[in-house]
Design a protein around this motif. Structure first.
Motif, PDB file in Angstrom:
ATOM      1  N   TRP A   1       0.834  -1.203   0.000  1.00 15.67           N
ATOM      2  CA  TRP A   1       0.000   0.000   0.000  1.00 15.67           C
ATOM      3  C   TRP A   1       0.871   1.256   0.000  1.00 15.67           C
ATOM      4  O   TRP A   1       0.643   2.182  -0.779  1.00 15.67           O
ATOM      5  N   GLN A   2       1.878   1.280   0.852  1.00 10.74           N
ATOM      6  CA  GLN A   2       2.744   2.452   0.945  1.00 10.74           C
ATOM      7  C   GLN A   2       3.541   2.682  -0.341  1.00 10.74           C
ATOM      8  O   GLN A   2       3.860   3.824  -0.687  1.00 10.74           O
ATOM      9  N   SER A   3       3.843   1.607  -1.049  1.00 11.10           N
ATOM     10  CA  SER A   3       4.611   1.734  -2.293  1.00 11.10           C
ATOM     11  C   SER A   3       3.710   1.932  -3.515  1.00 11.10           C
ATOM     12  O   SER A   3       4.182   1.888  -4.645  1.00 11.10           O
ATOM     13  N   ARG A   4       2.421   2.138  -3.281  1.00  8.07           N
ATOM     14  CA  ARG A   4       1.441   2.389  -4.341  1.00  8.07           C
ATOM     15  C   ARG A   4       1.336   1.221  -5.329  1.00  8.07           C
ATOM     16  O   ARG A   4       1.157   1.398  -6.523  1.00  8.07           O
ATOM     17  N   HIS A   5       1.402   0.020  -4.782  1.00  9.27           N
ATOM     18  CA  HIS A   5       1.073  -1.172  -5.567  1.00  9.27           C
ATOM     19  C   HIS A   5      -0.363  -1.618  -5.261  1.00  9.27           C
ATOM     20  O   HIS A   5      -1.052  -2.130  -6.143  1.00  9.27           O
ATOM     21  N   LEU A   6      -0.787  -1.428  -4.036  1.00  7.26           N
ATOM     22  CA  LEU A   6      -2.149  -1.740  -3.609  1.00  7.26           C
ATOM     23  C   LEU A   6      -2.888  -0.468  -3.244  1.00  7.26           C
ATOM     24  O   LEU A   6      -2.276   0.525  -2.822  1.00  7.26           O
ATOM     25  N   ARG A   7      -4.205  -0.509  -3.374  1.00  6.45           N
ATOM     26  CA  ARG A   7      -5.061   0.541  -2.844  1.00  6.45           C
ATOM     27  C   ARG A   7      -6.320  -0.110  -2.284  1.00  6.45           C
ATOM     28  O   ARG A   7      -6.602  -1.283  -2.546  1.00  6.45           O
ATOM     29  N   THR A   8      -7.074   0.642  -1.479  1.00  4.68           N
ATOM     30  CA  THR A   8      -8.318   0.103  -0.950  1.00  4.68           C
ATOM     31  C   THR A   8      -9.311  -0.057  -2.095  1.00  4.68           C
ATOM     32  O   THR A   8      -9.280   0.691  -3.075  1.00  4.68           O
ATOM     33  N   PHE A   9     -10.197  -1.024  -1.972  1.00  4.37           N
ATOM     34  CA  PHE A   9     -11.043  -1.396  -3.095  1.00  4.37           C
ATOM     35  C   PHE A   9     -11.935  -0.240  -3.548  1.00  4.37           C
ATOM     36  O   PHE A   9     -12.617   0.391  -2.749  1.00  4.37           O
ATOM     37  N   SER A  10     -11.894   0.036  -4.845  1.00  2.17           N
ATOM     38  CA  SER A  10     -12.769   1.009  -5.513  1.00  2.17           C
ATOM     39  C   SER A  10     -12.685   2.411  -4.911  1.00  2.17           C
ATOM     40  O   SER A  10     -13.647   3.170  -4.958  1.00  2.17           O
ATOM     41  N   GLU A  11     -11.510   2.774  -4.385  1.00  2.00           N
ATOM     42  CA  GLU A  11     -11.388   4.067  -3.698  1.00  2.00           C
ATOM     43  C   GLU A  11     -11.539   5.244  -4.650  1.00  2.00           C
ATOM     44  O   GLU A  11     -11.895   6.348  -4.231  1.00  2.00           O
ATOM     45  N   ASP A  12     -11.309   5.027  -5.941  1.00  2.00           N
ATOM     46  CA  ASP A  12     -11.424   6.120  -6.905  1.00  2.00           C
ATOM     47  C   ASP A  12     -12.833   6.258  -7.465  1.00  2.00           C
ATOM     48  O   ASP A  12     -13.186   7.310  -8.005  1.00  2.00           O
ATOM     49  N   ILE A  13     -13.660   5.222  -7.349  1.00  2.00           N
ATOM     50  CA  ILE A  13     -14.997   5.225  -7.947  1.00  2.00           C
ATOM     51  C   ILE A  13     -16.082   5.368  -6.893  1.00  2.00           C
ATOM     52  O   ILE A  13     -17.014   6.156  -7.043  1.00  2.00           O
ATOM     53  N   PHE A  14     -15.963   4.599  -5.806  1.00  2.00           N
ATOM     54  CA  PHE A  14     -17.007   4.600  -4.773  1.00  2.00           C
ATOM     55  C   PHE A  14     -16.364   4.394  -3.404  1.00  2.00           C
ATOM     56  O   PHE A  14     -16.503   3.349  -2.782  1.00  2.00           O
ATOM     57  N   PRO A  15     -15.635   5.401  -2.896  1.00  2.00           N
ATOM     58  CA  PRO A  15     -14.899   5.228  -1.639  1.00  2.00           C
ATOM     59  C   PRO A  15     -15.790   4.928  -0.444  1.00  2.00           C
ATOM     60  O   PRO A  15     -15.368   4.229   0.483  1.00  2.00           O
ATOM     61  N   GLN A  16     -17.033   5.443  -0.450  1.00  2.00           N
ATOM     62  CA  GLN A  16     -17.913   5.193   0.703  1.00  2.00           C
ATOM     63  C   GLN A  16     -18.282   3.724   0.828  1.00  2.00           C
ATOM     64  O   GLN A  16     -18.775   3.288   1.877  1.00  2.00           O
ATOM     65  N   GLY A  17     -18.017   2.939  -0.209  1.00  2.00           N
ATOM     66  CA  GLY A  17     -18.321   1.521  -0.130  1.00  2.00           C
ATOM     67  C   GLY A  17     -17.479   0.772   0.894  1.00  2.00           C
ATOM     68  O   GLY A  17     -17.906  -0.264   1.408  1.00  2.00           O
ATOM     69  N   HIS A  18     -16.270   1.301   1.205  1.00  2.00           N
ATOM     70  CA  HIS A  18     -15.376   0.567   2.104  1.00  2.00           C
ATOM     71  C   HIS A  18     -14.680   1.452   3.133  1.00  2.00           C
ATOM     72  O   HIS A  18     -13.976   0.937   4.002  1.00  2.00           O
TER      73      HIS A  18
END
Length: 343
Positions: free
Chosen positions: A171-188
Motif C-alpha cells: 500500500w505504501q509503495s502504491r502497488h495496492l489501494r483500498t477497493f474502488s477508492e477512486d470510484i465509490f470510496p464510501q463503499g469501504h
C-alpha cells in the motif's frame, strides 16, 4: 461463463471449504415458449464446460468442495441479457450452502492464505459462530491501475500470500489501494484501513450509508435478509443488502487477520459504461447503449437500468427507515427456503 477461470482459482484457494457458485447463461430469442435449436446447443455446450470444470476440481484433493449451479434466463432483449441478475444468482448460491456460516465473496476476489488458516481452525470457527448477530468484515484491496498486467498479477499474489506487513508495504509503495477508492470510496471507507493495518484484535465498524463490505456471517441472517432480486447490472445491489443487514440490527466487526484482493479482469458491459472504460466492438455494450424513447425523452437502455437501480434502492432504504422493508426474492427462493431440509 467468462469468469470460470476466477471460480477455479478461488476454489483452489479454499481447500476443504464448501463453495457454492451460481453461473448465469442468458438465452436470447425473440419468440416462442420453447427453446430454439441454437439455445439448446448453447446449454449443452456450457453444461459440458461446467462438468469438465467440476470433475477437475472434484478430483483435486487440494480444492474446495464445490456446488455448481447453472441458471438460464430467456429474454428477447439483448440489453437485459447484458445485465447480469447478480442478486438472483447470489440468492440461488446461498440456498445451496449447508454450513452455519456463509461468506459472500465475489468470484473475482482472491482470499488471503490467513483466511484459509482461520477456516481450518475449529476454535476460530466456533468463535465466529457464537457471534450470531455479527457480520465479520474482510477488508478488500486491489492493485493500482498504473501497474502493468504482469505487475498487477504479482501484486495480488504477493498480497494474498504475505502477511499484513506485506500488505502495508504494498500500500505504501502504491502497488495496492483500498477497493474502488477512486470510484465509490464510501463503499469501504467505514472499515478504516489504517486502523486495520495496526489491529491485532477484531474491532467494531460503525455502519455508514453506502457501506458494502464482503465478509462472513451466519447463514440464518442471510436467508432471513437475502438479496433483492430487482437489482441487476452494477448499481447498489450489494449496498442495499448490507443496509438491510444493518436494518435488522446486525453489527459489523473487522477481522484483523484475513483479507481479500480483487483480481483484475475485463469489465462487464454495464460496469464498462458506468466507469467510462468502454471497449470498442462489444455487442453487449451496444445493446445497452441503444437509444430508446421513454416518457418524452431520448435516453439509453443503460440509463434506464441505472435509474431503475437508484430508484429501487432509494425505495428500499425508505422502507427500512419506516420499518417495513422486505427484500423481493421471488416464489422460487421462498419455496426453496421453506422446503430444503438443510435450511
Amino acid at each position: 461463463m467468462d469468469r470460470l477461470n476466477h471460480l477455479e482459482s478461488l476454489c483452489q484457494m479454499l481447500p476443504g471449504s464448501s463453495v457454492s457458485a451460481a453461473v448465469y447463461l442468458p438465452l436470447v430469442q425473440t419468440q416462442g415458449t420453447f427453446l430454439i435449436n441454437r439455445n439448446i446447443l448453447l446449454i449443452q455446450e456450457n453444461k459440458a464446460t461446467l462438468q469438465e470444470l467440476f470433475t477437475r476440481l472434484e478430483t483435486n484433493p487440494d480444492a474446495c468442495s464445490l456446488r455448481l449451479l447453472l441458471l438460464t434466463e430467456i429474454t428477447a432483449d439483448r440489453a437485459v441479457a447484458s445485465l447480469v441478475p447478480i442478486n438472483a444468482l447470489r440468492n440461488a448460491a446461498l440456498l445451496a450452502i449447508r454450513t452455519p456460516l456463509v461468506a459472500m465473496i465475489d468470484v473475482d476476489l482472491a482470499v488471503s492464505d490467513s483466511l484459509k488458516r482461520i477456516l481450518a481452525d475449529p476454535n476460530r470457527i466456533e468463535a465466529l459462530q457464537r457471534a450470531a448477530t455479527t457480520f465479520w468484515v474482510l477488508p478488500a484491496w486491489e492493485a493500482e491501475t498504473h501497474l502493468t498486467p504482469e505487475d498487477a498479477h504479482n501484486t495480488v499474489l504477493s498480497a494474498v500470500k504475505g502477511d499484513k506487513q506485506r500488505v502495508s508495504m504494498l500500500w505504501q509503495s502504491r502497488h495496492l489501494r483500498t477497493f474502488s477508492e477512486d470510484i465509490f470510496p464510501q463503499g469501504h471507507n467505514a472499515t478504516d484501513y489504517r486502523r486495520w493495518l495496526g489491529a491485532d484484535q477484531p474491532y467494531r465498524v460503525r455502519y455508514a450509508r453506502g457501506y458494502e463490505p464482503w465478509g462472513i456471517t451466519s447463514r440464518e441472517r442471510y436467508t432471513r435478509m437475502p438479496y433483492d432480486i430487482r437489482f441487476r447490472g452494477c448499481f447498489r445491489d450489494k449496498v442495499t443488502q448490507v443496509a438491510s443487514l444493518a436494518y435488522t440490527n446486525t453489527s459489523f466487526a473487522a477481522l484483523p487477520d484475513a483479507w481479500l484482493v480483487h483480481q483484475p479482469h475485463r469489465l462487464s458491459a454495464a460496469a464498462s459504461i458506468a466507469t467510462g472504460r468502454v471497449a470498442a466492438g462489444s455487442n453487449r455494450v451496444q445493446a445497452l447503449q441503444q437509444i430508446v424513447y421513454y416518457r418524452g425523452i431520448n435516453t439509453t437502455k443503460f440509463m434506464l437500468h441505472k435509474a431503475h437501480s437508484l430508484v429501487t434502492s432509494d425505495e428500499a432504504l425508505g422502507a427500512m427507515a419506516s420499518g417495513r422493508y422486505e427484500p423481493a426474492v421471488g416464489a422460487q427462493f421462498r419455496n426453496c427456503r421453506a422446503s430444503l431440509p438443510w435450511l
